[in-house]
Write an enzyme that holds these catalytic residues in place. Structure first.
Site, PDB file in Angstrom:
ATOM      1  N   CYS A 191       0.926  -1.257   0.165  1.00 25.69           N
ATOM      2  CA  CYS A 191      -0.141  -0.075  -0.044  1.00 25.69           C
ATOM      3  C   CYS A 191       0.852   1.222  -0.307  1.00 25.69           C
ATOM      4  O   CYS A 191       0.531   2.284  -0.394  1.00 25.69           O
ATOM      5  CB  CYS A 191      -1.036   0.004   1.177  1.00 25.69           C
ATOM      6  SG  CYS A 191      -0.357  -0.249   2.726  1.00 25.69           S
TER       7      CYS A 191
ATOM      8  N   HIS B 134      -0.982   0.962   7.398  1.00 20.40           N
ATOM      9  CA  HIS B 134      -1.632   0.929   6.212  1.00 20.40           C
ATOM     10  C   HIS B 134      -1.438   2.499   5.657  1.00 20.40           C
ATOM     11  O   HIS B 134      -1.550   3.313   6.604  1.00 20.40           O
ATOM     12  CB  HIS B 134      -3.073   0.523   6.317  1.00 20.40           C
ATOM     13  CG  HIS B 134      -3.689   0.498   4.894  1.00 20.40           C
ATOM     14  ND1 HIS B 134      -3.377  -0.153   3.832  1.00 20.40           N
ATOM     15  CD2 HIS B 134      -4.933   1.213   4.531  1.00 20.40           C
ATOM     16  CE1 HIS B 134      -4.145   0.055   2.788  1.00 20.40           C
ATOM     17  NE2 HIS B 134      -4.924   0.832   3.248  1.00 20.40           N
TER      18      HIS B 134
END
Length: 996
Positions: free
Chosen positions: A454, A827
């Site tokens: 990510c 994330h």
């Protein structure tokens, strides 16, 4: 009396003499007379009406019938009996081979005189059976129209119950066989009137019996999907669809497209014939039904049907734009067909030879309809230019034809393309069957997470949304000796043109992977960004050195030489310069060094350090040697690889310095204020402090981006272990160090240094402080004295007389957010928008690009949220409040784009010159072919998944299809399906050619 009337009618007297004699007979008929005489007169008038060889004879027969029906009702009822009517309907009237065509007219005429009679119910029962038998015999359009007229005037004769359903179905079959054999305009208008009477009867029945609608539609679909018919069903069937209530559309289309018993061949035949209906004049909502079925097929991934039908029918639909009577519907269907066919240029290119002729014809017509259609057609054409760039030789004639018509802006084009693509259609099964999920409604494409990637996905999306950088990458030619840049070009091209909801960046990941990164582990997105930009920069520099050697061997042209001696693309887009000055506090000697950077790493000031205090702008001659001691504990500088860390320092004095100004500054939970501060070039020189001094400060318990930049630019003391080696003193001395920006990058990248090493725990920890992000930022840039004077005279760029600084305005483009408490976990996702120089109205003045207003930049440019494969609409409010709502989600990397100004005008002009018609550059042939092939592959994959969905959804409750419980007649059993190979032609100039 009947003999007298017959003799008068058959005589050779002039019509006026006959008329007088007939009138006397009719007047005498109003008097009482015996039944035998009445019967004789009724037989004669019936003969005249049904077999009269002239209109005059039939009119006399009609008048006599009406008189006897009115003045002798008992005799008329006795004559007009069930047995006589049955004989008329089954055997006809007149000699064999010359049966009368006026039986139905005769019955309609006589019915009005027996409505109240005892025999009326028997007559109605007879007629309900006989009209059903008649339509099953497939009468001509004229006879069907007479039946419809009779039943419309006397609805008691309409069949009831199951016979009514059968009547509607058989009437539709009759319409399907209607043909107009004449090409005369009068005959065609008569035919259209006949069709409207028949379809109008269906509408009347449907209004009173809504349960008859779906069985009727079932019969209609059976007819148009059949391949056993020697002739294609009549386009007159379009008249039936216009009366179907639109509220039934969703259910009908859903059941049709999800019925596994309908073969692809049947569906292809049906939709192809429906598209032919665009040539049916005066029809309503036909285009809506066609588009709804096309969308329904896209939702269930029947792409092979859509491709075949579009390519075979699009030219025929296009040809109908020549005819005003069907133009509106044809244009709606054409718009959807073209805007949805985005995987390949083939459909659009079929139309290219026809467009100039149509445009010329519409211009010549000079009507409101033609003008409106021209504007919509031009918008459609520019969407196709945008979508399928790279064919200048083919597009030149079309571009010449539409050059005087309005050009839609890029946002409008992307909106149209995004909402109409086949892969954008919603599917009711998506929630149960995730692999059938559609492309995001935003039109943007996500990136697949390949295992804790990510960090890369967020950076790639941020770079992609930097439109100037994206355009430059996409504009690169083949054979550019930059393998990594070429892979980025391919990735950007797929993000721009793919039909997939998300694509895999696996190839680019393997090429751009930093060698020290651990596979499968979370990484620092800022570290990856620095490595990526450095790799791209060094790769292009290597290419330049190769070309320099070619130049020295005289193998390179002058134009190529000029191109390759310029800055690298990374330097043009992200490169800035910074002047670092160090002053020895003993001898006051100042040394300076200019360094390049691609991003600024902003440390957090100590909690006791207030950087929001009053600031002042020093005159240019005072900046440099005459440093004022800054407060204690200045932060660290972690910029690009070329910039060294700034070490902490101690002092008891405050330090006035040049500060950063913000516009549209928004605190968490507050609305953005785009009017704060001054816009670029507006009265900047009136008040020096208005440029740098009006700093928006965050509350005490939070920081702002300007706070961190001001801390970054504040002076620091070099003492104790950090003493400076002064060359003039030839020893270590206390000194002061300051950094000044001398050249602002086109895209300013700011990294907030949230991760620091904790010596107590021996681990990196994250600073979770909320940082307020301004949507517009003003930075002080140091300029030479002569430049300052020139800028001040022009009153541009916010230069401050005597300060040596000018303001450069930046607009927020992207925010990469880290969610978590450690750099090794968590994330990444990002918010992005496209900032450009495009202005809806107005033209540039004084040769300078005209920036959009703050309000436009703040509120009119759409924000998007990119979270791996998921892309959604967002807003600046969400960007600002994310940390307030989710304390572990903090802004980490920011992208700002420089507004046009004096310093950046050359770059902006160069970007404008290199720009494509709508901002998106042409792609080279190999890349376009690769995208087209992948789009077709994706459509095939989706179609295959949709075909296999039955096993997955078998356990779901099934809603009954709309014809499952109906009795099937013999005609249904013979229906199958097929595909019409005929491509659209059309273009006939006659009215007959239009309709048929």
């Amino acid at each position: 009396m009947d003999k007298i009337l017959e003799a008068v009618v058959m005589s050779s007297y002039p019509n006026n003499v006959k008329q007088g004699l007939v009138r006397r007979v009719i007047e005498a008929a109003k008097q009482p007379m015996d039944s035998e005489q009445c019967w004789s007169m009724l037989e004669l008038s019936t003969k005249l009406y049904l077999t009269g060889d002239t209109k005059y004879k039939r009119e006399i027969g009609k008048e006599v019938l009406e008189v006897y029906g009115h003045y002798h009702p008992e005799e008329f009822e006795e004559f007009f009996n069930v047995r006589f009517l049955l004989s008329l309907l089954q055997e006809g009237y007149g000699p064999l081979g010359k049966r009368s065509h006026y039986v139905l007219d005769y019955i309609q005429l006589g019915l009005q005189f027996v409505l109240e009679s005892p025999s009326a119910s028997s007559i109605f029962s007879l007629l309900r059976i006989e009209v059903l038998r008649k339509v099953c015999e497939r009468p001509s359009p004229k006879q069907c129209a007479k039946i419809s007229k009779l039943l419309t005037q006397h609805p008691q004769c309409i069949p009831t119950g199951k016979h009514q359903l059968l009547f509607c179905q058989q009437l539709i079959r009759c319409i399907g066989q209607f043909q107009c054999v004449s090409e005369g305009e009068e005959e065609i208008m008569e035919f259209l009137e006949q069709v409207n009477k028949v379809s109008g009867l269906l509408q009347r029945i449907w209004r009173t019996q809504t349960s008859a609608i779906l069985p009727s539609l079932k019969e209609l679909f059976t007819i148009i999907s059949s391949t056993e018919e020697q002739e294609a069903p009549s386009n007159a069937l379009a008249s039936v669809v216009q009366f179907v209530p639109l509220e039934l559309m969703d259910g009908v289309i859903r059941n049709l497209t999800n019925d596994d018993s309908i073969t692809d061949v049947q569906m292809m035949m049906a939709i192809g014939r429906m598209i032919d209906w665009v040539s049916w004049p005066l029809g309503k909502n036909i285009d809506k039904w066609i588009i709804a079925l096309l969308k329904g097929l896209a939702a269930v991934k029947k792409f092979s049907i859509l491709i075949e039908v579009t390519l075979s029918k699009i030219e025929k639909v296009f040809s109908k734009l020549l005819y005003p009577i069907v133009r509106e519907g044809a244009l709606s269907v054409l718009q959807y067909m073209l805007l949805s066919f985005q995987h390949s240029h083939e459909a659009f290119h079929l139309l290219l030879p026809h467009i100039p002729r149509l445009v010329a014809s519409l211009k010549k017509e000079d009507s409101n309809s033609a003008t409106s259609s021209l504007e919509q057609l031009a918008e459609l054409i520019h969407c196709m230019f945008f979508r399928f760039s790279g064919f200048p030789d083919l597009y030149e004639p079309v571009l010449e034809a539409v050059k005087a018509l309005p050009i839609p802006n890029e946002d409008r084009i992307k909106h149209l393309l995004g909402q109409n693509a086949w892969t954008s259609q919603k599917n009711e099964l998506a929630s149960f069957y995730p692999r059938l999920a559609s492309k995001s409604e935003t039109g943007k494409i996500g990136l697949i997470n390949l295992g804790n990637t990510c960090y890369m996905n967020s950076i790639i999306q941020s770079l992609f949304m930097a439109s100037d950088f994206r355009h430059s990458v996409l504009s690169l030619t083949e054979g550019n000796s930059q393998p990594l840049m070429t892979k980025l070009q391919w990735l950007f091209a797929f993000l721009e043109h793919s039909q997939r909801p998300a694509i895999s960046p696996e190839s680019f990941l393997s090429a751009s992977w930093p060698p020290w990164f651990t596979p499968g582990a979370q990484q620092d997105c800022s570290e990856y960004l620095k490595y990526l930009l450095d790799r791209l920069h060094e790769e292009e520099k290597t290419g330049k050195r190769i070309y320099q050697k070619l130049k020295e061997s005289s193998l390179m042209s002058q134009a190529v030489e000029h191109h390759y001696l310029n800055k690298t693309l990374i330097e043009k887009m992200f490169g800035g310069k910074m002047m670092t000055k160090i002053r020895c506090l003993k001898c006051l000697n100042v040394s300076s060094r200019e360094e390049a950077f691609t991003d600024l790493s902003l440390a957090f000031p100590p909690s006791d350090r207030n950087v929001c205090g009053s600031t002042s702008v020093l005159p240019v001659e005072e900046i440099g040697p005459q440093f004022i001691e800054p407060p204690e504990n200045a932060g660290q500088l972690m910029g690009s690889p070329w910039i060294q860390r700034k070490t902490p320092m101690s002092s008891d004095h405050a330090a006035p310095s040049v500060s950063v100004e913000t516009l549209g500054f928004q605190e968490p939970g507050e609305a953005a204020n785009p009017t704060g501060g001054n816009d670029v070039g507006v009265d900047a020189a009136k008040d020096p402090l208005s440029t740098f001094g009006e700093q928006a400060c965050a509350p005490k318990d939070s920081r702002s981006v300007p706070d961190l930049i001001n801390y970054f630019l504040s002076p620091e003391r070099l003492t104790a272990e950090n003493k400076y080696h002064c060359e003039k003193c030839a020893s270590l001395q206390d000194a002061e160090k300051v950094a000044e920006l001398t050249e602002g990058p086109h895209y300013l990248i700011l990294t907030l240094l949230r991760f620091s090493f904790d010596p107590r725990t021996m681990k990196r920890k994250k600073i979770l402080d909320n940082v307020s992000i301004p949507v517009v930022l003003k930075l002080p840039i140091l300029v030479a004295p002569e430049e300052t004077e020139e800028v001040c005279q022009r009153g541009k760029d916010g230069a401050v007389p005597g300060s040596g600084f000018m303001t450069v305005v930046y607009d927020l483009c992207s925010v990469v957010v880290h969610s978590g408490i450690s750099s090794e976990s968590g994330h990444y996702y990002c918010y992005s928008r496209e900032c450009t120089d495009n202005v809806p109205h107005g033209q540039p003045q004084d040769g300078m690009p005209k920036p959009a207003s703050d309000k436009q930049l703040d509120f009119e440019i759409q924000w998007y949220l990119f979270n791996d494969t998921r892309v959604s609409f967002s807003s600046f409010e969400s960007v600002s409040n994310v940390t307030s709502f989710f304390p572990k989600d903090t802004a980490y990397v920011l992208f700002y784009r420089q507004r046009p100004g004096r310093q950046s005008c050359l770059l902006h002009e160069a970007l404008a010159e290199a720009g494509h018609l709508h901002g998106e550059p042409s792609l080279h042939k190999d890349l376009m072919e690769a995208i087209s092939k992948d789009n077709i592959l994706f459509l095939q994959e989706q179609e295959k998944e949709a075909r296999n969905r039955a096993a997955y959804i078998s356990a779901l409750p099934k809603s009954p299809l709309w014809w499952r419980d109906l009795d099937r007649d013999k005609d249904d059993d013979s229906s199958s399906g097929g595909c019409s190979p005929a491509a659209g032609g059309g273009g006939s100039g006659s009215f007959h050619g239009l309709v048929f």
